[in-house]
Design an enzyme around this catalytic site. Structure first.
Site, PDB file in Angstrom:
ATOM      1  N   LYS A 137       0.832  -1.215   0.000  1.00  0.00           N
ATOM      2  CA  LYS A 137       0.000   0.000   0.000  1.00  0.00           C
ATOM      3  C   LYS A 137       0.867   1.267   0.000  1.00  0.00           C
ATOM      4  O   LYS A 137       0.563   2.213  -0.702  1.00  0.00           O
ATOM      5  CB  LYS A 137      -0.957   0.014   1.199  1.00  0.00           C
ATOM      6  CG  LYS A 137      -1.919  -1.171   1.243  1.00  0.00           C
ATOM      7  CD  LYS A 137      -2.981  -1.022   2.315  1.00  0.00           C
ATOM      8  CE  LYS A 137      -2.444  -0.902   3.717  1.00  0.00           C
ATOM      9  NZ  LYS A 137      -1.684  -2.093   4.197  1.00  0.00           N
ATOM     10  N   ARG A 196      -9.240   1.604   9.178  1.00  0.00           N
ATOM     11  CA  ARG A 196      -8.699   0.299   9.554  1.00  0.00           C
ATOM     12  C   ARG A 196      -9.700  -0.506  10.389  1.00  0.00           C
ATOM     13  O   ARG A 196      -9.431  -1.649  10.739  1.00  0.00           O
ATOM     14  CB  ARG A 196      -7.441   0.523  10.378  1.00  0.00           C
ATOM     15  CG  ARG A 196      -6.202  -0.143   9.832  1.00  0.00           C
ATOM     16  CD  ARG A 196      -5.067   0.179  10.756  1.00  0.00           C
ATOM     17  NE  ARG A 196      -3.852  -0.501  10.445  1.00  0.00           N
ATOM     18  CZ  ARG A 196      -2.887   0.014   9.691  1.00  0.00           C
ATOM     19  NH1 ARG A 196      -3.032   1.182   9.120  1.00  0.00           N
ATOM     20  NH2 ARG A 196      -1.784  -0.662   9.511  1.00  0.00           N
ATOM     21  N   ARG A 245      11.904  -1.006  10.247  1.00  0.00           N
ATOM     22  CA  ARG A 245      10.868  -0.458  11.123  1.00  0.00           C
ATOM     23  C   ARG A 245      10.810  -1.313  12.373  1.00  0.00           C
ATOM     24  O   ARG A 245      10.847  -2.539  12.288  1.00  0.00           O
ATOM     25  CB  ARG A 245       9.509  -0.494  10.405  1.00  0.00           C
ATOM     26  CG  ARG A 245       9.079   0.864   9.925  1.00  0.00           C
ATOM     27  CD  ARG A 245       7.873   0.763   9.055  1.00  0.00           C
ATOM     28  NE  ARG A 245       6.665   0.306   9.759  1.00  0.00           N
ATOM     29  CZ  ARG A 245       5.461   0.334   9.225  1.00  0.00           C
ATOM     30  NH1 ARG A 245       5.294   0.797   8.002  1.00  0.00           N
ATOM     31  NH2 ARG A 245       4.417  -0.106   9.898  1.00  0.00           N
ATOM     32  N   ARG A 287       0.246  -7.934  13.962  1.00  0.00           N
ATOM     33  CA  ARG A 287      -0.393  -6.972  13.039  1.00  0.00           C
ATOM     34  C   ARG A 287      -1.301  -7.708  12.044  1.00  0.00           C
ATOM     35  O   ARG A 287      -2.363  -7.217  11.677  1.00  0.00           O
ATOM     36  CB  ARG A 287       0.676  -6.160  12.303  1.00  0.00           C
ATOM     37  CG  ARG A 287       1.318  -5.099  13.204  1.00  0.00           C
ATOM     38  CD  ARG A 287       2.634  -4.603  12.654  1.00  0.00           C
ATOM     39  NE  ARG A 287       2.505  -3.895  11.398  1.00  0.00           N
ATOM     40  CZ  ARG A 287       3.517  -3.707  10.543  1.00  0.00           C
ATOM     41  NH1 ARG A 287       4.713  -4.173  10.817  1.00  0.00           N
ATOM     42  NH2 ARG A 287       3.313  -3.063   9.422  1.00  0.00           N
ATOM     43  N   ARG A 346      12.001  -6.039   4.796  1.00  0.00           N
ATOM     44  CA  ARG A 346      11.752  -4.648   4.391  1.00  0.00           C
ATOM     45  C   ARG A 346      12.797  -3.693   4.973  1.00  0.00           C
ATOM     46  O   ARG A 346      13.180  -3.799   6.126  1.00  0.00           O
ATOM     47  CB  ARG A 346      10.349  -4.253   4.863  1.00  0.00           C
ATOM     48  CG  ARG A 346       9.933  -2.867   4.470  1.00  0.00           C
ATOM     49  CD  ARG A 346       8.452  -2.743   4.362  1.00  0.00           C
ATOM     50  NE  ARG A 346       7.752  -2.737   5.642  1.00  0.00           N
ATOM     51  CZ  ARG A 346       6.448  -2.512   5.755  1.00  0.00           C
ATOM     52  NH1 ARG A 346       5.725  -2.310   4.660  1.00  0.00           N
ATOM     53  NH2 ARG A 346       5.871  -2.524   6.923  1.00  0.00           N
TER      54      ARG A 346
HETATM   55  P1  AMP Z   1       1.077   1.288   8.823  1.00  0.00           P
HETATM   56  O1  AMP Z   1       2.244   2.166   8.499  1.00  0.00           O
HETATM   57  O2  AMP Z   1      -0.144   1.654   8.047  1.00  0.00           O
HETATM   58  O3  AMP Z   1       1.426  -0.179   8.739  1.00  0.00           O
HETATM   59  O4  AMP Z   1       0.702   1.579  10.360  1.00  0.00           O
HETATM   60  C1  AMP Z   1       1.631   1.295  11.404  1.00  0.00           C
HETATM   61  C2  AMP Z   1       0.897   1.204  12.729  1.00  0.00           C
HETATM   62  O5  AMP Z   1       0.257   2.457  13.027  1.00  0.00           O
HETATM   63  C3  AMP Z   1      -0.228   0.177  12.793  1.00  0.00           C
HETATM   64  O6  AMP Z   1       0.243  -1.126  13.079  1.00  0.00           O
HETATM   65  C4  AMP Z   1      -1.074   0.744  13.935  1.00  0.00           C
HETATM   66  O7  AMP Z   1      -0.458   0.492  15.181  1.00  0.00           O
HETATM   67  C5  AMP Z   1      -0.988   2.249  13.687  1.00  0.00           C
HETATM   68  N1  AMP Z   1      -2.081   2.732  12.797  1.00  0.00           N
HETATM   69  C6  AMP Z   1      -1.939   3.187  11.509  1.00  0.00           C
HETATM   70  N2  AMP Z   1      -3.120   3.558  11.012  1.00  0.00           N
HETATM   71  C7  AMP Z   1      -4.040   3.331  11.980  1.00  0.00           C
HETATM   72  C8  AMP Z   1      -5.454   3.490  12.057  1.00  0.00           C
HETATM   73  N3  AMP Z   1      -6.168   3.939  11.012  1.00  0.00           N
HETATM   74  N4  AMP Z   1      -6.065   3.162  13.216  1.00  0.00           N
HETATM   75  C9  AMP Z   1      -5.364   2.713  14.270  1.00  0.00           C
HETATM   76  N5  AMP Z   1      -4.039   2.518  14.264  1.00  0.00           N
HETATM   77  C10 AMP Z   1      -3.365   2.827  13.132  1.00  0.00           C
END
Ligand code: AMP
Length: 216
Positions: A15, A90, A162, A173, A129
Site C-alpha cells: 500500500k 482500519r 521499522r 499486526r 523490508r
Molecule cells: P502502517 O504504516 O499503516 O502499517 O501503520 C503502522 C501502525 O500504526 C499500525 O500497526 C497501527 O499500530 C498504527 N495505525 C496506523 N493507522 C491506523 C489506524 N487507522 N487506526 C489505528 N491505528 C493505526
C-alpha cells in the site's frame, strides 16, 4: 478516472509503495495514517509517546483517539479534489467515520482497492523490508533490493528497519488486520465501490493492475 481512493490490504501488501506511485501518477495527495503517526512520534509529543507504545506491539490506536488525530490531518487537504488513503480506515467504525467526514465536504470514496497478498508472502516481505529514514523510500531484499545493502539509492542516507517489522509484531499486526480491517472489504463491497487486485508480482505489474481498475 476514479480519484477518491482507499487502499485496503494486509500490512506489507504494497500500500505504501503503490500509494506513492499512484499519488504521483494521478496528481492527487497520498494520505497515510501510519506516516502521520510516525511523524507525531518523531515530534516527541505526549500523544506521540502513546502512539509509539501501541505501534511497537502491533496494536491499533483506539478509534476515538484516531478520529481526533486524523481529523486534523484530513483537514489539511481539499478532499473533494481527490485522495489516496493508505492505512485509514482500519476498522468498521473508522470507515463509518470517514463516510460521515467526506459527506460534510461533499464527496465519497468511489474506489476501495483490496490488494490481495497471502499471509505467507506477507511475512517473507515484511521481514525483508528496509526503509530510508530520510526520503521515505521503501526497499525489499528480494522484491526491490537497494543497489547497496544499507544505503538509499535515491538520497544516500542509511537504510533502517521499522521497529514493528519484527516477526512477532508482524504476526500480531496480521491478526489485528484479519479481525479488524478485513471486514472493510465487505463494507465497501456493499457500498458498490470495492475492487480486488492481485498484489503478488513485481511493483510495476501491480501498479498496472491498479491503474486498470482506477481508469476503468
Ligand atoms: P502502517 O504504516 O499503516 O502499517 O501503520 C503502522 C501502525 O500504526 C499500525 O500497526 C497501527 O499500530 C498504527 N495505525 C496506523 N493507522 C491506523 C489506524 N487507522 N487506526 C489505528 N491505528 C493505526
Amino acid at each position: 478516472m476514479k480519484t477518491h481512493i482507499v487502499l485496503l490490504g494486509p500490512p506489507g501488501s504494497g500500500k505504501d509503495t503503490q500509494g506513492k506511485i499512484l499519488s504521483c501518477k494521478l496528481g492527487i495527495p497520498l494520505i497515510s495514517s501510519g506516516e502521520a503517526l510516525r511523524t507525531e512520534i518523531e515530534n516527541g509529543s505526549e500523544i506521540g509517546l502513546e502512539f509509539e507504545k501501541l505501534i511497537a506491539r502491533g496494536a491499533l490506536v483506539p478509534d476515538e483517539v484516531m478520529f481526533e488525530f486524523f481529523t486534523t490531518i484530513l483537514s489539511r487537504y481539499n478532499l473533494s479534489e481527490g485522495f489516496v488513503l493508505n492505512g485509514f480506515p482500519r476498522t468498521l467504525k473508522q470507515a463509518e467515520f470517514l463516510s460521515g467526514y467526506l459527506k460534510e465536504v461533499d464527496c465519497d470514496v468511489n474506489c476501495a482497492i483490496y490488494i490481495n497478498v497471502p499471509d505467507t508472502e506477507i511475512i517473507k516481505r515484511i521481514c525483508d523490508r528496509l526503509l530510508c529514514g530520510n526520503c521515505g523510500a521503501v526497499y525489499n531484499a528480494y522484491l526491490n533490493p537497494p543497489k547497496n545493502d544499507s544505503i538509499c539509492d535515491r538520497c544516500g542516507a542509511p537504510l533502517q528497519r521499522r521497529e514493528d517489522d519484527e516477526e512477532q509484531v508482524v504476526l500480531k499486526r496480521l491478526e489485528v488486520y484479519h479481525n479488524e480491517t478485513a471486514p472493510l472489504i465487505e463494507f465497501y463491497k456493499l457500498a458498490g465501490v470495492l475492487f480486488e487486485v492481485d498484489g503478488v508480482g513485481d511493483i510495476g505489474s501491480v501498479t498496472q493492475r491498479l491503474l486498470e481498475v482506477i481508469n476503468d
